[in-house]
Design an enzyme around this catalytic site. Sequence first.
Site, PDB file in Angstrom:
ATOM      1  N   SER A 351      -2.857  -6.711   0.769  1.00 43.97           N
ATOM      2  CA  SER A 351      -4.191  -7.128   0.386  1.00 43.97           C
ATOM      3  C   SER A 351      -4.741  -7.913   1.560  1.00 43.97           C
ATOM      4  O   SER A 351      -4.162  -8.927   1.949  1.00 43.97           O
ATOM      5  CB  SER A 351      -4.070  -8.009  -0.859  1.00 43.97           C
ATOM      6  OG  SER A 351      -5.297  -8.112  -1.517  1.00 43.97           O
ATOM      7  N   ARG A 390       8.202  -3.833  -1.967  1.00 46.23           N
ATOM      8  CA  ARG A 390       7.455  -2.632  -2.350  1.00 46.23           C
ATOM      9  C   ARG A 390       7.589  -1.533  -1.302  1.00 46.23           C
ATOM     10  O   ARG A 390       7.525  -0.344  -1.620  1.00 46.23           O
ATOM     11  CB  ARG A 390       5.983  -2.982  -2.605  1.00 46.23           C
ATOM     12  CG  ARG A 390       5.830  -3.785  -3.893  1.00 46.23           C
ATOM     13  CD  ARG A 390       4.396  -3.985  -4.325  1.00 46.23           C
ATOM     14  NE  ARG A 390       4.364  -4.726  -5.600  1.00 46.23           N
ATOM     15  CZ  ARG A 390       3.260  -5.009  -6.280  1.00 46.23           C
ATOM     16  NH1 ARG A 390       2.081  -4.618  -5.815  1.00 46.23           N
ATOM     17  NH2 ARG A 390       3.323  -5.672  -7.412  1.00 46.23           N
TER      18      ARG A 390
END
Length: 424
Positions: A351, A390
């Site tokens: 992000s 992730r």
Amino acid sequence: MLDLKFVRANPEIVAEGLKKRGAQVSLAEFLALDEKWRRQLAEVEQLKNRRNTVSEEIALMKTAGKDASAQIADMREVSQKIKEMDESLKELEAEIEQALLTLPNLPHASVPVGQDSVDNPVMRIWREPPKFGFDPRPHWEVAEALDILDFERGSKVTGARFTFYKGLGARLERALINFMLDLHTGQHGYTEIIPPFMVNRESMIGTGQLPKFEEDMFKVEKTDYYLIPTAEVPVTNMFRQEVLEAETLPIYLTAYSACFRAEAGAAGRDTRGLIRQHQFNKVELVKFATPETSYDELEKLTADAEKVLQLLELPYRVVVLCTGDLGFSAAKTYDLEVWLPSFNAYKEISSCSNFEDFQARRAGIRYRPAPKAKPQYVHTLNGSGVAIGRTVSAILENFQQEDGSVRIPEVLRSYMGGVEYIRA
RNA sequence: GGAGAAGUAGCGAAGUGGUCGUAACGCGCCGCACUCGAAAUGCGGUUGUCCGCAAGGGCACGUGGGUUCGAAUCCCACCUUCUCCGCCA
């Protein structure tokens, strides 16, 4: 934190920005409070002026050997009044401060208006999702078959959402950290930082996690310390209450850290695998820039994060967060979403945000535009570069083979001691 | 964890109840003068923030309280740094 003066002068612009985010805020009440505060402030400052003047007179009279008891008695009353007013003023200030600290940032003009993540426009897609000639398995199954992740023992030793990495699994995690740090320091011009993994409350307020999101944090008992939810917090706060020299900007920092998130409200979501853990590793990118360049810097920062995924050969897409999906402190955010076959969807892996002066104002991070000029707030930016757990998930899922082995991307092999496939 | 010392401008440092905290003094930095230019030297300048249309005020000596008509200065608590001891990877 929004600029009080700006809110005062442009309440309709602020209200509109907040409405686009879906925030319900009454500015009328806030403005009335501000008005009251300013009135009282003017009043008490006048009294203080009088006290200062008369105190000086008293000093002169005393040195001249004159009697000043009338003035002293007079000032005793004035001082008492000042004390009372200062107290009420302090309460008003605290109220205003609190209100200001809980208002989110205003979205940048280029941010599309929308309700939630469904409305986030896709900017670009890099590589199509892979096609498998077999039924691909979720990463937790791949990992357990290879004996490289141990979720059960993680739960036993700590609790749900904690995991042991083992053997080549641990090696893969470490390889990714080193690969990303080497890339950002070697190719993208960032300076490597290892920050404290705990910070005090001031720092949490500085970057905007507090006072609103206390439930999301782990607090260390008997101290004022919080486990960091991201390296953004300590690294951005490095320059808290400092004035930076203009020629040092922009500053590029990259930091590895473990991240700790209470994940309040996430019960039942992503309970399996590495996607949503209480502790995970991340390489973070943080920038301090001048207002003139911060949006260019955001594009570059996003590209730096994308480069990681490209070199790892992972299919991903970039979305821009719409007004309704924007985080509390951000003015504009790009999310990088990696393809996860088990979800049959893209999942956030980075992000990248420009906070403009929102964090800088909270944290008091300024720079001097020119030698004699007044200090101005810097713009702060950050982005994951990228989340390690992730990434491991994405590698295990996207590069799994029919025989259960996992191909290691070329670029990582030197970090993995030459391993090309993780096999059972 | 125990004992001691210290926190004042970019840095060093003076001030220990009132008569200048835009803070002495020194260094640094900026401008001017001198010079072909530079160095050296001389002169001047050099904190931030809040309220106010302005004039003009307020606040800040690590932080927060207290005493006092008045606090950098006195008292209390806390934070940080340094020295020594203890413990420890």
